[in-house]
Structures are given as structure tokens and as C-alpha cells.
Design a protein around this motif. Structure first.
Motif, PDB file in Angstrom:
ATOM      1  N   VAL A 151       4.257   7.520 -34.863  1.00 53.23           N
ATOM      2  CA  VAL A 151       2.808   7.276 -35.104  1.00 53.23           C
ATOM      3  C   VAL A 151       2.127   8.386 -34.317  1.00 53.23           C
ATOM      4  CG1 VAL A 151       1.035   5.515 -34.672  1.00 53.23           C
ATOM      5  CG2 VAL A 151       3.394   4.821 -35.190  1.00 53.23           C
ATOM      6  N   LYS A 193      -0.630  10.657 -32.602  1.00 54.86           N
ATOM      7  CA  LYS A 193      -1.453  10.107 -31.305  1.00 54.86           C
ATOM      8  C   LYS A 193      -3.083  10.041 -31.902  1.00 54.86           C
ATOM      9  CE  LYS A 193       0.122  12.281 -27.046  1.00 54.86           C
ATOM     10  NZ  LYS A 193      -0.329  13.224 -25.997  1.00 54.86           N
ATOM     11  N   GLN A 234      -3.798   8.290 -34.360  1.00 56.31           N
ATOM     12  CA  GLN A 234      -4.164   6.922 -34.758  1.00 56.31           C
ATOM     13  C   GLN A 234      -4.383   5.887 -33.570  1.00 56.31           C
ATOM     14  OE1 GLN A 234      -3.981   5.678 -38.059  1.00 56.31           O
ATOM     15  NE2 GLN A 234      -3.846   7.868 -38.537  1.00 56.31           N
ATOM     16  N   ALA A 271      -7.784   6.459 -32.106  1.00 57.00           N
ATOM     17  CA  ALA A 271      -8.769   5.946 -33.052  1.00 57.00           C
ATOM     18  C   ALA A 271      -8.859   4.418 -32.610  1.00 57.00           C
ATOM     19  CB  ALA A 271      -8.423   6.242 -34.112  1.00 57.00           C
ATOM     20  N   ALA A 272      -7.582   3.613 -32.425  1.00 56.26           N
ATOM     21  CA  ALA A 272      -7.531   2.349 -32.022  1.00 56.26           C
ATOM     22  C   ALA A 272      -8.220   2.135 -30.811  1.00 56.26           C
ATOM     23  CB  ALA A 272      -5.988   1.873 -32.090  1.00 56.26           C
ATOM     24  N   LYS A 281      -3.303  -3.488 -31.020  1.00 52.31           N
ATOM     25  CA  LYS A 281      -3.230  -2.018 -31.430  1.00 52.31           C
ATOM     26  C   LYS A 281      -1.826  -1.991 -31.926  1.00 52.31           C
ATOM     27  CE  LYS A 281      -2.949   0.752 -27.954  1.00 52.31           C
ATOM     28  NZ  LYS A 281      -3.495   1.542 -26.844  1.00 52.31           N
ATOM     29  N   VAL A 327      -1.752  -1.498 -35.707  1.00 51.69           N
ATOM     30  CA  VAL A 327      -1.834   0.256 -35.930  1.00 51.69           C
ATOM     31  C   VAL A 327      -0.397   0.613 -35.860  1.00 51.69           C
ATOM     32  CG1 VAL A 327      -2.571   2.480 -35.099  1.00 51.69           C
ATOM     33  CG2 VAL A 327      -4.108   0.255 -35.147  1.00 51.69           C
ATOM     34  N   GLN A 352       2.704   1.329 -39.136  1.00 53.01           N
ATOM     35  CA  GLN A 352       2.766   2.589 -39.577  1.00 53.01           C
ATOM     36  C   GLN A 352       4.521   3.272 -38.945  1.00 53.01           C
ATOM     37  OE1 GLN A 352      -0.586   5.478 -38.940  1.00 53.01           O
ATOM     38  NE2 GLN A 352      -1.558   3.891 -38.243  1.00 53.01           N
TER      39      GLN A 352
END
Length: 246
Positions: free
Chosen positions: A186, A188, A190, A193-194, A204, A208, A212
Motif C-alpha cells: 500500500v 505511503k 494512501q 491521506a488517511a 485506517k 484503507v 488495498q
């Protein structure tokens, strides 16, 4: 589809355009010869197996659907499914622990994973089957109180229980590394952003990271299911009547 001053205009590809046609690969003489050799080899092996009287295919056909074989197959499937489900759940916990920024938690998970991946499955199964020799009775209770419960390990650790515990704990170590590898895939951005949205660690992970990471986790998990189905044959040394012993 394009828009010009509020008007839509559709552009479709011309199916007769030569550039859109798939390219055909010319097969070489060597490829045809290789196909012929492979087919002849496969045919020879099949004929040898089918016509060899020592295989006694009539006896095989008679006993292949026997009740004992079916029971053994069902037990093998049960061990595979149960061990994979429990091992995946425990592996998820271990992967989260291994990825933790708290050093003692990460080290504990790392030691577990190293220990169970570094010793043979057969040794682990025999150890759990004979655990009652080390701990014949186990008492679980609340410290500094009289609340406790005694567990008879001899009665609890039946062959099927030892098989399920051994396979689950071993599988959890491998699934932990698979899941942790999925977490690492995943991006960084993403995670950042979380964090910027104020998501908690659990949200998270649930919203997230895990969704993914699944494309990376699922193929490797499929390989583990196949491996687990074959590893269940090891529990026959404990006297479990799975497919091999049946």
C-alpha cells in the motif's frame, strides 16, 4: 466522447483499421516438433499407467468411494479449512503486531514468526501431541485472587486437537508474513491521506490498508491453501484418520 460548447460528439474506432487487428505470431517448425514430442510422451505415460496390471485399477475403483476414504477426505477438508481460517485470523494479528512501532510488540511477533517458520511442521505436531508430558495440568486464573480453573491437558490434547493446534500455529506464521507483505504494497500516500482525514488506526487499517492489500494477499493465500491441503497428511503420524491414513 468529446464535448465542444456543450455539444457531445462520439468518436468510435474503425474496426477495419489494420493497426487495431491483433498481431499473429508465426509458429516455427521447432515449436510444432516440440508439441509432437510432448504429446507422444504424455500418451506413452498414460498408456503405461492404464495398461500396467500392477496398479489394479479395479481394486482402486472399488475402494475409492469407500466410506472410510470419504470420511478421511472430509476430515482432511475440515483440517484444511479450519486451520486456514484460524491461521489467517491469527496471522492478521501477528502482521499488525509485526508492523507496530512499539518495539516489544514487534519483537514478540518477530520471534513467533521466526520460531514457527524455522522448525519443521512434523516436529511441531509431535510437540503439541506430547505437550501433556510437560504440562499434565494447567491452571488458568486471575492473579492475586482465588478465581482459577484447572485444565486436564491429557484429556484435552486429543490427536485431532493437537493436529488443529499445530497446523494453525504454523500457518499463522506464514500468513503473517504474507499479510505484512500486502500491507507494505500500500502506497505511503494512501496512509498519509488517511492520517490527514483524522482516521484512527483501526479505521485506517479497515478502510484503507486491508482493502488495498488484498490483491497482493489473495494469490499467496491460495498457494497456502493448496499447501495446507497437502500438509494435513503429516497428522497421520498422530493417529488422525485423515485421507492418507484412510
Amino acid at each position: 466522447m468529446l464535448k465542444f460548447n456543450g455539444h457531445r460528439r462520439e468518436i468510435t474506432a474503425d474496426p477495419t483499421d489494420p493497426a487495431l487487428k491483433p498481431r499473429l505470431r508465426r509458429r516455427s517448425t521447432f515449436e510444432y516438433a516440440a508439441w509432437i514430442v510432448c504429446c507422444l510422451l504424455a500418451l506413452g505415460i498414460l498408456l503405461s499407467v492404464a495398461t500396467n496390471p500392477n496398479f489394479k485399477w479395479g481394486v482402486v475403483a472399488k475402494y475409492f468411494t469407500h466410506e472410510t476414504i470419504i470420511r478421511g477426505l472430509m476430515l482432511t477438508i475440515f483440517l484444511t479449512v479450519a486451520s486456514m481460517i484460524l491461521g489467517t485470523l491469527l496471522g492478521l494479528v501477528l502482521a499488525i503486531m509485526r508492523s507496530s512501532s512499539i518495539k516489544p510488540i514487534a519483537v514478540t511477533a518477530g520471534v513467533y514468526i521466526t520460531l514457527f517458520r524455522g522448525t519443521p511442521v512434523l516436529v511441531q505436531l509431535i510437540f503439541w501431541f506430547n505437550i501433556a508430558a510437560l504440562y499434565p495440568n494447567l491452571t488458568i486464573g486471575i492473579p492475586f485472587t482465588d478465581v482459577s480453573a484447572a485444565i486436564d491437558i491429557n484429556a484435552l490434547m486429543a490427536p485431532i486437537t493437537a493436529a488443529l493446534i499445530g497446523l494453525t500455529l504454523n500457518e499463522a506464521a506464514y500468513m503473517a508474513e504474507i499479510i505484512r507483505g500486502g500491507f507494505s504494497s500500500v502506497g505511503k500516500g494512501q496512509i498519509e491521506a488517511a492520517d490527514s482525514l483524522g482516521m484512527s488506526g483501526a479505521m485506517k487499517m479497515r478502510k484503507v490498508i486491508i482493502p488495498q492489500a488484498m490483491p497482493s494477499i489473495i494469490p499467496a493465500t491460495g498457494n497456502q491453501v493448496i499447501g495446507m491441503f497437502k500438509e494435513t497428511s503429516l497428522v497421520s503420524v498422530l493417529g488422525v484418520a485423515e485421507l492418507l491414513q484412510s
